[in-house]
Design a protein around this motif. Structure first.
Motif, mmCIF file in Angstrom:
data_model
loop_
_atom_site.group_PDB
_atom_site.id
_atom_site.type_symbol
_atom_site.label_atom_id
_atom_site.label_comp_id
_atom_site.label_asym_id
_atom_site.label_seq_id
_atom_site.Cartn_x
_atom_site.Cartn_y
_atom_site.Cartn_z
ATOM 1 N N SER A 98 -32.519 33.011 14.558
ATOM 2 C CA SER A 98 -33.527 32.681 13.578
ATOM 3 C C SER A 98 -33.817 33.509 12.622
ATOM 4 N N GLY A 103 -31.163 33.774 9.942
ATOM 5 C CA GLY A 103 -31.506 32.286 9.232
ATOM 6 C C GLY A 103 -32.406 32.698 8.093
ATOM 7 N N LEU A 104 -33.705 33.287 8.762
ATOM 8 C CA LEU A 104 -34.781 33.417 7.883
ATOM 9 C C LEU A 104 -34.354 34.163 6.632
ATOM 10 N N ALA A 115 -31.508 34.890 5.452
ATOM 11 C CA ALA A 115 -30.459 34.225 4.676
ATOM 12 C C ALA A 115 -31.216 33.313 3.688
ATOM 13 N N GLU A 116 -32.302 32.460 3.980
ATOM 14 C CA GLU A 116 -33.040 31.554 3.283
ATOM 15 C C GLU A 116 -33.930 32.362 2.148
ATOM 16 N N ARG A 119 -31.300 33.231 -0.438
ATOM 17 C CA ARG A 119 -30.997 32.021 -1.263
ATOM 18 C C ARG A 119 -32.139 31.667 -2.140
ATOM 19 N N LEU A 120 -33.201 31.979 -1.789
ATOM 20 C CA LEU A 120 -34.474 31.258 -2.596
ATOM 21 C C LEU A 120 -34.690 32.502 -3.779
ATOM 22 N N TYR A 122 -36.161 24.472 -5.823
ATOM 23 C CA TYR A 122 -35.313 24.758 -4.576
ATOM 24 C C TYR A 122 -35.046 23.654 -3.666
ATOM 25 N N GLN A 123 -35.957 23.167 -2.802
ATOM 26 C CA GLN A 123 -35.737 22.181 -1.938
ATOM 27 C C GLN A 123 -35.052 21.022 -2.643
ATOM 28 N N ARG A 181 -31.265 21.686 -2.779
ATOM 29 C CA ARG A 181 -30.661 21.608 -1.687
ATOM 30 C C ARG A 181 -30.536 20.199 -0.742
ATOM 31 N N SER A 208 -40.578 21.178 0.915
ATOM 32 C CA SER A 208 -41.068 21.998 -0.375
ATOM 33 C C SER A 208 -42.947 21.918 -0.468
#
Length: 270
Positions: free
Chosen positions: A21, A24-25, A27-28, A31-32, A227-228, A231, A246
């Motif tokens: 988790s 993943g956070l 990584a997000e 990307r953002l 962004y959302q 994706r 979003s």
């Protein structure tokens, strides 16, 4: 032989779940951050599509004004009532206009406007771009060497930066007048005295603080929507999920950035 991701009892390994988790956070966030940098680069370098920017300003600003105005007048009225109720316990009812104008210009005007547009604008941008993504319209733009960052995302970003301060300025005025209406016609305040105390107490710095927050909120709202949407995955479910993410993400970031900026302004004495 048991899988390394589970205990011998068969339950998932909680440490592995927490680690995944966290990764993943991050990584997000990465990307953002990359997406935001590319949008800002496209927004602040030529060329600009002024027609599209103007259309987005109308959609974000003009069409949002009714809901922002109604929210502001009720917030101002409720704020005046609650301050009067609390102040009356200590004989401090006369401070109602001072606290109302301070609370609205520095905090509530910008925050309420930001939250309302997080629901209306960010979700709308996400759904629109998400539909373009799943129907491969964005892929077609890229095939024609037209950057979606410059043609789609940057105009929405710039429009939000421009229109949010205007909406917040209007929200401040309407919110203060909402407090004035309740104070004069329900609480028995003298109209002239109330307005004079309001104008004497509010400062240019209070207004500037709210407008600075509005610019940041506008960028957050537009970026999260783009962004959302970018994706978004195929199908109505994917577009709907992108709109929900979003809206929630923009609202959380509006509140988080508001706290950070409020703390910063206190530290620098603004």
């Amino acid at each position: 032989m048991s899988n390394v991701s589970t205990h011998k009892s068969g339950f998932p390994n909680p440490l592995r779940w927490i680690g995944a988790s966290v990764l993943g956070l991050f990584a997000e966030i990465g990307r953002l951050s990359v997406f935001s940098a590319r949008v800002k680069l496209a927004a602040f370098t030529p060329r600009w599509f002024w027609g599209e920017i103007w259309r987005q300003m109308i959609r974000i600003g003009f069409y949002s004004f009714p809901v922002v105005g109604m929210s502001a007048v009720f917030i101002g009225a409720a704020l005046a009532l609650n301050i009067y109720t609390g102040g009356s316990r200590y004989g401090a009812e006369q401070f109602v206009p001072n606290i109302v104008v301070l609370g609205i210009t520095r905090e509530l005007g910008a925050v309420i406007t930001g939250l309302m547009l997080a629901g209306r604008v960010s979700a709308g941008i996400s759904a629109e771009i998400g539909a373009m993504r799943v129907t491969e319209q964005i892929d077609a733009l890229e095939t024609l060497s037209a950057s979606p960052y410059r043609y789609l995302y940057a105009p929405r970003f710039l429009a939000a930066l421009i229109t949010l301060p205007i909406l917040v300025a209007a929200s401040d005025i309407i919110g203060v007048m909402g407090g004035w209406l309740v104070s004069v016609y329900s609480l028995g305040f003298d109209s002239t005295t109330y307005l004079r105390n309001t104008l004497d107490f509010v400062t240019t710095e209070d207004i500037i603080v709210g407008l600075i927050k509005a610019v940041v909120f506008g960028g957050v709202i537009a970026l999260m929507g783009c962004y959302q949407g970018d994706r978004s995955q195929a199908g109505a479910t994917g577009v709907g999920r992108a709109a929900t993410l979003s809206m929630v993400g923009a609202a959380v970031l509006v509140l988080a950035s508001n706290y950070v900026m409020s703390n910063l302004f206190v530290e620098i004495g603004l």
